[in-house]
Design an enzyme around this catalytic site. Structure first.
Site, PDB file in Angstrom:
ATOM      1  N   GLY A   8       2.534  35.606 -19.662  1.00 40.15           N
ATOM      2  CA  GLY A   8       1.924  36.640 -20.524  1.00 40.15           C
ATOM      3  C   GLY A   8       1.603  37.892 -19.725  1.00 40.15           C
ATOM      4  N   GLY A  11       0.639  42.230 -21.024  1.00 38.91           N
ATOM      5  CA  GLY A  11      -0.529  42.725 -21.741  1.00 38.91           C
ATOM      6  C   GLY A  11      -1.447  43.585 -20.897  1.00 38.91           C
ATOM      7  CD  GLN A  12      -7.302  45.677 -21.645  1.00 43.13           C
ATOM      8  OE1 GLN A  12      -7.624  44.720 -22.339  1.00 43.13           O
ATOM      9  NE2 GLN A  12      -8.145  46.640 -21.348  1.00 43.13           N
ATOM     10  NE  ARG A  36       5.041  41.977 -25.615  1.00 44.41           N
ATOM     11  CZ  ARG A  36       4.607  43.008 -24.893  1.00 44.41           C
ATOM     12  NH1 ARG A  36       5.223  44.169 -24.945  1.00 44.41           N
ATOM     13  NH2 ARG A  36       3.549  42.892 -24.108  1.00 44.41           N
ATOM     14  CE1 TYR A 141      -9.237  35.462 -27.197  1.00 47.73           C
ATOM     15  CE2 TYR A 141     -11.575  35.973 -27.182  1.00 47.73           C
ATOM     16  CZ  TYR A 141     -10.337  36.015 -26.577  1.00 47.73           C
ATOM     17  OH  TYR A 141     -10.204  36.613 -25.337  1.00 47.73           O
ATOM     18  CE  LYS A 145      -9.616  33.195 -24.345  1.00 45.94           C
ATOM     19  NZ  LYS A 145      -8.415  33.078 -23.485  1.00 45.94           N
TER      20      LYS A 145
HETATM   21  P1  NAD Z   1      -2.862  40.973 -24.295  1.00 39.73           P
HETATM   22  O1  NAD Z   1      -2.858  40.656 -25.756  1.00 39.73           O
HETATM   23  O2  NAD Z   1      -2.948  42.393 -23.878  1.00 39.73           O
HETATM   24  O3  NAD Z   1      -1.560  40.350 -23.614  1.00 39.73           O
HETATM   25  C1  NAD Z   1      -1.105  39.062 -23.887  1.00 39.73           C
HETATM   26  C2  NAD Z   1       0.355  38.964 -23.461  1.00 39.73           C
HETATM   27  O4  NAD Z   1       0.774  37.634 -23.788  1.00 39.73           O
HETATM   28  C3  NAD Z   1       1.273  39.933 -24.200  1.00 39.73           C
HETATM   29  O5  NAD Z   1       2.091  40.625 -23.281  1.00 39.73           O
HETATM   30  C4  NAD Z   1       2.110  39.029 -25.107  1.00 39.73           C
HETATM   31  O6  NAD Z   1       3.448  39.494 -25.270  1.00 39.73           O
HETATM   32  C5  NAD Z   1       2.093  37.729 -24.320  1.00 39.73           C
HETATM   33  N1  NAD Z   1       2.336  36.549 -25.164  1.00 39.73           N
HETATM   34  C6  NAD Z   1       1.926  36.309 -26.429  1.00 39.73           C
HETATM   35  N2  NAD Z   1       2.413  35.140 -26.850  1.00 39.73           N
HETATM   36  C7  NAD Z   1       3.141  34.618 -25.820  1.00 39.73           C
HETATM   37  C8  NAD Z   1       3.887  33.434 -25.643  1.00 39.73           C
HETATM   38  N3  NAD Z   1       4.019  32.515 -26.613  1.00 39.73           N
HETATM   39  N4  NAD Z   1       4.505  33.239 -24.460  1.00 39.73           N
HETATM   40  C9  NAD Z   1       4.402  34.152 -23.463  1.00 39.73           C
HETATM   41  N5  NAD Z   1       3.727  35.301 -23.573  1.00 39.73           N
HETATM   42  C10 NAD Z   1       3.096  35.529 -24.746  1.00 39.73           C
HETATM   43  O7  NAD Z   1      -4.043  40.110 -23.639  1.00 39.73           O
HETATM   44  P2  NAD Z   1      -4.883  40.452 -22.323  1.00 39.73           P
HETATM   45  O8  NAD Z   1      -5.974  41.382 -22.720  1.00 39.73           O
HETATM   46  O9  NAD Z   1      -3.982  40.820 -21.214  1.00 39.73           O
HETATM   47  O10 NAD Z   1      -5.590  39.049 -22.081  1.00 39.73           O
HETATM   48  C11 NAD Z   1      -5.042  38.061 -21.241  1.00 39.73           C
HETATM   49  C12 NAD Z   1      -5.974  36.868 -21.236  1.00 39.73           C
HETATM   50  O11 NAD Z   1      -7.299  37.282 -20.840  1.00 39.73           O
HETATM   51  C13 NAD Z   1      -6.161  36.179 -22.599  1.00 39.73           C
HETATM   52  O12 NAD Z   1      -6.355  34.801 -22.410  1.00 39.73           O
HETATM   53  C14 NAD Z   1      -7.441  36.783 -23.120  1.00 39.73           C
HETATM   54  O13 NAD Z   1      -8.088  35.933 -24.036  1.00 39.73           O
HETATM   55  C15 NAD Z   1      -8.231  36.899 -21.839  1.00 39.73           C
HETATM   56  N6  NAD Z   1      -9.310  37.882 -21.931  1.00 39.73           N
HETATM   57  C16 NAD Z   1      -9.023  39.206 -22.080  1.00 39.73           C
HETATM   58  C17 NAD Z   1     -10.054  40.113 -22.187  1.00 39.73           C
HETATM   59  C18 NAD Z   1      -9.787  41.585 -22.353  1.00 39.73           C
HETATM   60  O14 NAD Z   1     -10.749  42.345 -22.604  1.00 39.73           O
HETATM   61  N7  NAD Z   1      -8.557  42.049 -22.209  1.00 39.73           N
HETATM   62  C19 NAD Z   1     -11.373  39.665 -22.137  1.00 39.73           C
HETATM   63  C20 NAD Z   1     -11.623  38.299 -22.034  1.00 39.73           C
HETATM   64  C21 NAD Z   1     -10.574  37.416 -21.894  1.00 39.73           C
HETATM   65  C1  AKB Z   2     -11.630  40.437 -27.268  1.00 36.57           C
HETATM   66  O1  AKB Z   2     -12.400  41.331 -27.683  1.00 36.57           O
HETATM   67  O2  AKB Z   2     -11.051  39.617 -27.980  1.00 36.57           O
HETATM   68  C2  AKB Z   2     -11.459  40.342 -25.769  1.00 36.57           C
HETATM   69  C3  AKB Z   2     -12.472  39.413 -25.208  1.00 36.57           C
HETATM   70  C4  AKB Z   2     -13.807  39.920 -24.842  1.00 36.57           C
HETATM   71  O3  AKB Z   2     -12.220  38.247 -25.071  1.00 36.57           O
HETATM   72  N1  AKB Z   2     -11.514  41.642 -25.210  1.00 36.57           N
END
Ligand code: NAD
Ligand code: AKB
Length: 316
Positions: A8, A11-12, A36, A141, A145
């Site tokens: 993955g 993503g961000q 992707r 969600y 988690k």
């Molecule tokens: P995001 O949505 O920006 O990116 C997720 C990536 O996963 C995307 O590039 C998507 O294409 C890919 N993806 C989706 N389905 C998939 C699959 N079946 N196989 C492979 N890839 C797949 O998410 P993020 O913000 O980068 O978050 C990454 C992790 O961190 C997640 O577990 C999220 O819950 C956790 N998280 C993020 C935040 C935040 O603020 N960004 C906060 C807390 C926890």
């Molecule tokens: C969301 O808002 O879903 C994420 C997180 C805090 O897990 N940024």
């Protein structure tokens, strides 16, 4: 040298984590992957493989091909999007996690899977939420988690798989936009301010949540995986935070640097309900004591950097 697979990566978090880990461990030792087909630096500077992480065989092939010993499992559907399609949220979040854990058990890998403030719920203590407390989230969600935390700890105690994790708050970054979460507003507001646009805030004044700037989040992911295991009392998952604010505090901070900036409140019911169920602030003392967690950015320092970087990026 570690051989790392990031699941993955597009993503961000992934787009920045790939860069960070390649800088530390060498480009050839960090395999980026995503559902992707990604383009640009991430595929040009090092190995990239297309993987649907809900498909175990696709991960296994890559783990064998590159002799992977560490997996960063980032594939998930964020809170607000998952609430619109709960089964997708469950299938991606849990499908990816179970596959990574099973593969780690068989191939001897370490696994990092981020948890979230979303792992808490409406009856969790709201202020300075303790490390070990009530976790009864009312979002899909959050359910994924909490399940992820429990399963990761189970694989550690039952099979000795080296699983580690942090509960991230909302992450604020300037490279890749967030992917459908409740905390996304705290990134979008900076883009609006720098573009000279009025910001429509999807959360009410007084909605406090923890937040963190991406450079600190990247350090957290590296440092917890490098931590001395004998010092870890907890594993899945550590509270980590850097700041807590509501939209009004964030708006007033940005206004110090962009005085003409305007904001209007128009709460979105799904996001507001999710945010109301999450903590106002976390107690992250266990992470500080057990592996030296120590964030560098507070709200002001982050805001200066965000505005400066976005001005350069957007030519404003
Ligand atoms: P995001 O949505 O920006 O990116 C997720 C990536 O996963 C995307 O590039 C998507 O294409 C890919 N993806 C989706 N389905 C998939 C699959 N079946 N196989 C492979 N890839 C797949 O998410 P993020 O913000 O980068 O978050 C990454 C992790 O961190 C997640 O577990 C999220 O819950 C956790 N998280 C993020 C935040 C935040 O603020 N960004 C906060 C807390 C926890
Ligand atoms: C969301 O808002 O879903 C994420 C997180 C805090 O897990 N940024």
């Amino acid at each position: 040298m570690k051989k790392i697979l990031i699941v993955g990566s597009g993503g961000q978090i992934g787009t920045e984590l790939v860069k960070k880990l390649r800088g530390i461990y060498g480009n050839e030792n960090v395999v980026a992957s995503d559902l992707r087909q990604l383009t640009g630096e991430i595929v040009e500077n090092g190995p990239f493989e297309r993987i649907d992480s809900t498909n175990m065989m696709q991960i296994i092939e890559v783990v064998k091909k590159y002799n992977i010993d560490t997996i960063y499992n980032l594939a998930a559907i964020l809170s607000a999007t998952a609430e619109l399609n709960p089964m997708l949220g469950w299938n991606v979040g849990i499908g990816s996690l179970v596959n990574c854990l099973e593969i780690a058990r068989v191939f001897g890998c370490a696994v990092f899977t981020p948890s979230s403030i979303g792992a808490f719920g409406p009856n969790t203590p709201k202020d300075m939420t303790p490390q070990d407390t009530i976790q009864r989230p009312n979002t899909i969600y959050g359910v994924t988690k909490v399940t992820g935390e429990l399963l990761s700890d189970y694989y550690f105690t039952r099979f000795g798989v080296d699983t580690r994790s942090v509960r991230f708050p909302g992450l604020i970054s300037n490279l890749t936009l967030p992917g459908g979460g409740t905390t996304d507003y705290a990134v979008e507001i900076y883009y609006a301010a720098v573009k000279g646009e009025k910001f429509i805030c999807p959360l009410e004044k007084g909605t406090f949540m923890d937040m963190m700037y991406m450079p600190d989040a990247l350090d957290a992911m590296v440092n917890i995986m490098e931590a001395d295991p004998s010092k870890l009392i907890h594993r899945n998952s550590f509270n980590v935070t850097a700041m807590s604010f509501d939209p009004e505090i964030l708006y007033n901070t940005i206004k110090k640097y962009i005085p003409t900036f305007e904001m209007e409140y128009k709460p979105e019911p799904i996001k507001q309900a999710i945010a109301n169920s999450w903590p106002n602030s976390l107690d992250d003392s266990c992470a500080r004591n057990e592996w030296g967690w120590n964030p560098k950015y507070d709200l002001d320092k982050m805001s200066v950097d965000m505005i400066e970087t976005l001005r350069a990026k957007l030519g404003k």
